[in-house]
Design a protein around this motif. Structure first.
Motif, mmCIF file in Angstrom:
data_model
loop_
_atom_site.group_PDB
_atom_site.id
_atom_site.type_symbol
_atom_site.label_atom_id
_atom_site.label_comp_id
_atom_site.label_asym_id
_atom_site.label_seq_id
_atom_site.Cartn_x
_atom_site.Cartn_y
_atom_site.Cartn_z
ATOM 1 N N THR A 141 0.849 -1.291 0.252
ATOM 2 C CA THR A 141 -0.279 0.451 -0.034
ATOM 3 C C THR A 141 0.980 1.275 -0.264
ATOM 4 N N GLU A 142 1.379 1.037 0.098
ATOM 5 C CA GLU A 142 3.161 2.810 0.313
ATOM 6 C C GLU A 142 4.123 2.377 -1.091
ATOM 7 N N ASN A 143 4.257 3.330 -1.508
ATOM 8 C CA ASN A 143 5.534 4.266 -3.006
ATOM 9 C C ASN A 143 5.828 2.820 -2.967
ATOM 10 N N PRO A 144 6.977 2.503 -3.180
ATOM 11 C CA PRO A 144 7.311 1.321 -4.295
ATOM 12 C C PRO A 144 8.744 2.483 -3.868
ATOM 13 N N SER A 145 9.321 3.389 -4.110
ATOM 14 C CA SER A 145 10.191 4.032 -4.632
ATOM 15 C C SER A 145 10.776 4.305 -2.939
ATOM 16 N N PHE A 146 9.907 4.400 -1.971
ATOM 17 C CA PHE A 146 10.343 4.819 -1.181
ATOM 18 C C PHE A 146 10.442 3.517 -0.287
ATOM 19 N N GLU A 147 9.745 2.863 -0.180
ATOM 20 C CA GLU A 147 9.512 1.246 1.157
ATOM 21 C C GLU A 147 10.583 -0.097 0.019
ATOM 22 N N ILE A 148 11.042 0.592 -1.372
ATOM 23 C CA ILE A 148 11.231 -1.182 -1.896
ATOM 24 C C ILE A 148 13.135 -0.854 -2.433
ATOM 25 N N ASN A 149 14.014 -2.021 -2.298
ATOM 26 C CA ASN A 149 15.059 -1.144 -2.061
ATOM 27 C C ASN A 149 15.425 -1.183 -3.396
ATOM 28 N N SER A 150 15.943 -0.197 -3.725
ATOM 29 C CA SER A 150 15.928 0.153 -5.187
ATOM 30 C C SER A 150 16.800 -0.981 -6.482
ATOM 31 N N ALA A 151 17.588 -1.667 -5.877
ATOM 32 C CA ALA A 151 18.300 -3.434 -6.765
ATOM 33 C C ALA A 151 16.642 -3.952 -7.407
ATOM 34 N N LEU A 152 16.651 -4.376 -6.303
ATOM 35 C CA LEU A 152 14.931 -5.102 -6.004
ATOM 36 C C LEU A 152 13.837 -4.540 -6.903
ATOM 37 N N LEU A 153 13.886 -3.336 -6.663
ATOM 38 C CA LEU A 153 12.197 -2.367 -7.470
ATOM 39 C C LEU A 153 13.405 -2.682 -9.000
ATOM 40 N N SER A 154 14.454 -2.883 -9.709
ATOM 41 C CA SER A 154 14.749 -1.825 -10.755
ATOM 42 C C SER A 154 14.464 -3.460 -11.554
ATOM 43 N N ARG A 155 14.651 -4.735 -10.436
ATOM 44 C CA ARG A 155 14.095 -6.100 -11.658
ATOM 45 C C ARG A 155 12.616 -6.392 -11.492
ATOM 46 N N CYS A 156 11.703 -5.028 -10.905
ATOM 47 C CA CYS A 156 10.264 -5.904 -10.710
ATOM 48 C C CYS A 156 9.315 -4.440 -11.833
ATOM 49 N N LYS A 157 8.384 -5.119 -12.507
ATOM 50 C CA LYS A 157 7.666 -4.057 -12.703
ATOM 51 C C LYS A 157 6.540 -4.344 -12.424
ATOM 52 N N VAL A 158 6.157 -1.917 -12.060
ATOM 53 C CA VAL A 158 5.147 -2.181 -10.999
ATOM 54 C C VAL A 158 4.231 -1.571 -12.007
ATOM 55 N N PHE A 159 3.008 -2.763 -11.017
ATOM 56 C CA PHE A 159 1.441 -2.250 -11.804
ATOM 57 C C PHE A 159 1.058 -1.557 -10.364
ATOM 58 N N VAL A 160 0.022 -0.405 -11.187
ATOM 59 C CA VAL A 160 -1.102 0.336 -9.866
ATOM 60 C C VAL A 160 -2.171 0.130 -9.867
ATOM 61 N N LEU A 161 -3.086 -0.486 -8.995
ATOM 62 C CA LEU A 161 -4.428 -0.688 -9.053
ATOM 63 C C LEU A 161 -4.905 0.576 -7.829
ATOM 64 N N LYS A 162 -6.081 0.623 -8.763
ATOM 65 C CA LYS A 162 -6.636 1.606 -8.324
ATOM 66 C C LYS A 162 -7.621 1.329 -7.442
ATOM 67 N N ALA A 163 -8.394 2.504 -6.642
ATOM 68 C CA ALA A 163 -9.312 1.621 -5.920
ATOM 69 C C ALA A 163 -10.476 2.030 -6.537
ATOM 70 N N LEU A 164 -11.539 1.083 -6.413
ATOM 71 C CA LEU A 164 -12.694 0.887 -7.112
ATOM 72 C C LEU A 164 -13.354 1.415 -7.142
ATOM 73 N N GLU A 165 -14.228 2.167 -8.354
ATOM 74 C CA GLU A 165 -15.296 2.632 -8.739
ATOM 75 C C GLU A 165 -16.142 2.367 -7.735
ATOM 76 N N GLU A 166 -17.016 3.291 -7.442
ATOM 77 C CA GLU A 166 -18.235 2.916 -6.691
ATOM 78 C C GLU A 166 -19.649 2.123 -7.385
ATOM 79 N N GLN A 167 -19.362 2.245 -8.980
ATOM 80 C CA GLN A 167 -20.548 1.435 -10.014
ATOM 81 C C GLN A 167 -20.047 -0.670 -9.696
#
Length: 440
Positions: A141-167
């Motif tokens: 739930t936290e920004n990976p840029s701040f919470e995940i090591n840069s070396a590990l983050l560089s080897r992972c694709k980040v997908f941003v999941l959004k809050a669900l719409e009311e519908q």
């Protein structure tokens, strides 16, 4: 990683757990990632996923999506908790994954709350991700840029999941009422407007929406015909207070204070009051907000209205004396004043430029004319020689140089024409003109 006891198996599952989607077709929301032809859907359907991070607010389907991937993939799947696991557990799992790799089997390691791992724990994954022993899927739930090591983050694709719409949430709620795994075997009388209210209350969180629905239905009014009727009184009791997304130590904390600051800077008191109240409602310490207002008063208003600093300091003192909930009106007073005050960042710019020069340039000695000479030796060394006492001059000005010789003529403060700073600008221009006319 934890063994489940017989008693835990017998405990009833929450509605959200019972209705957890098992396939992409059942999954609701995130169409920007999982719609037909979208990259993540193609990767899942072709079983070509690589290490990735799912980043999004609570209850949007991060864990569910990982489990759907597990159901479709040909890899071994290990569910790992960053809350309960340490380096020892990580190494054990990695050894098993390495053995799987040697036998030609991929291993997917899903790590929930991956941001809770410290640097050493995150580093333990790195060599196995690099070698391909595991495919790492992390949820945070936290920004990976701040919470995940840069070396590990560089080897992972980040997908941003959004809050669900009311519908989307209404769709989930209706499914819960119809599914045999939910309330499909009960006759529940609930209106569309009530479902809409539950969806609005959930604030984009599917888990919250389903848990709220469960609470409302289980506390509903039983009619003589055996029907469960959801009354407005039931609704009022179950959704009387919205739990706003706010983590005082996480990214949302900085997002909201940034929104407050920029709304005041843009002279928008309504938006500024809104963001301030969002922070208070989320449990923020009012003294923190007051401290930020004090900073704002000098950074964004400065000499355009020096009273702004006094108002901000007074608001801090009021918050200190009264605390919540009484001090909310004092913060509203200060926020509104600061939003409506004339704006000038001249002090901020002067401070930042001067700090940069101090760091970059040599530490110049204080000119002799600015030094005191309390001892005879200092007098002999010409301390104070050439000093001009401004009060003795008719104009209260002298042509004495106060900067080091190498910095002669340097300027940091450029007043604007905003508010009271307009008078300061006119006065400074007159001072500079006089000094230029009386240069030695």
């Amino acid at each position: 990683m934890e063994q489940i006891s017989l008693f835990e198996r017998e405990m009833p599952q929450p509605l959200a757990a019972k209705l957890r989607p098992q396939t992409l077709e059942e999954y609701v929301g995130q169409t920007h990632l999982l719609g037909q032809g979208k990259v993540l859907r193609r990767l899942i359907e072709s079983d070509q996923i690589s290490s990735m991070i799912f980043w999004g607010p609570p209850g949007v389907g991060k864990t569910t999506l990982a489990r759907i991937i597990a159901n479709r993939t040909k890899a071994a799947f290990i569910d790992f908790s960053a809350v309960t696991s340490g380096i020892k557990e990580i190494r054990t799992v990695m050894e098993q994954a390495e053995a799987n790799r040697q036998y030609g089997t991929k291993t997917i390691v899903f790590v929930d709350e991956i941001h809770r791992f410290n640097k050493a724990q995150q580093d333990a994954f790195l060599p196995f991700v690099e070698k391909g022993s595991i495919i790492l899927i992390g949820a945070t739930t936290e920004n990976p840029s701040f919470e995940i090591n840069s070396a590990l983050l560089s080897r992972c694709k980040v997908f941003v999941l959004k809050a669900l719409e009311e519908q989307d949430l209404v769709k989930l709620l209706k499914h819960a009422l119809q599914s045999p795994s939910g309330f499909g075997n009960m006759d529940v009388e609930i209106t569309d407007s009530q479902l809409q209210a539950v969806a609005a209350f959930a604030n984009g969180d599917a888990r919250s929406a389903l848990n709220t629905l469960e609470m409302i239905v289980l506390n509903g009014e039983m009619t003589p015909e055996g029907r469960v009727r959801v009354t407005q009184e039931d609704m009022a009791q179950c959704i009387s207070r919205k739990s706003l997304l706010y983590d005082k130590a996480g990214e949302e904390h900085y997002n909201l204070i940034s929104a407050l600051h920029k709304s005041m800077r843009n002279s928008d008191p309504d938006a500024a009051i809104y963001w301030m109240c969002r922070m208070l409602e989320g449990g923020e310490n009012p003294l923190y907000i007051a401290r930020r207002l004090i900073r704002f008063a000098s950074e964004d208003i400065g000499m355009a209205d020096s009273h702004a600093l006094q108002v901000a300091v007074a608001a801090y003192q009021a918050c200190h004396f009264l605390g919540m909930p009484e001090c909310d009106i004092h913060l509203t007073h200060a926020v509104t004043y600061l939003a409506m005050a004339p704006k000038s960042n001249a002090l901020y710019m002067a401070c930042e430029q001067c700090k940069a020069d101090v760091k970059e340039h040599n530490a110049e000695p204080v000119p002799l004319q600015l030094r005191n000479a309390p001892t005879k030796l200092m007098e002999e060394l010409q301390y104070g020689k050439g000093y001009q006492y401004a009060h003795n001059a008719d104009e209260k000005l002298t042509n004495m140089e106060c900067l080091p010789e190498s910095m002669r003529g340097t300027r940091y403060y450029y007043p604007t024409g905003e508010g009271e700073e307009k008078l300061v600008k006119e006065h400074l221009e007159a001072v500079l003109t006089w000094k230029k006319e009386h240069e030695v």
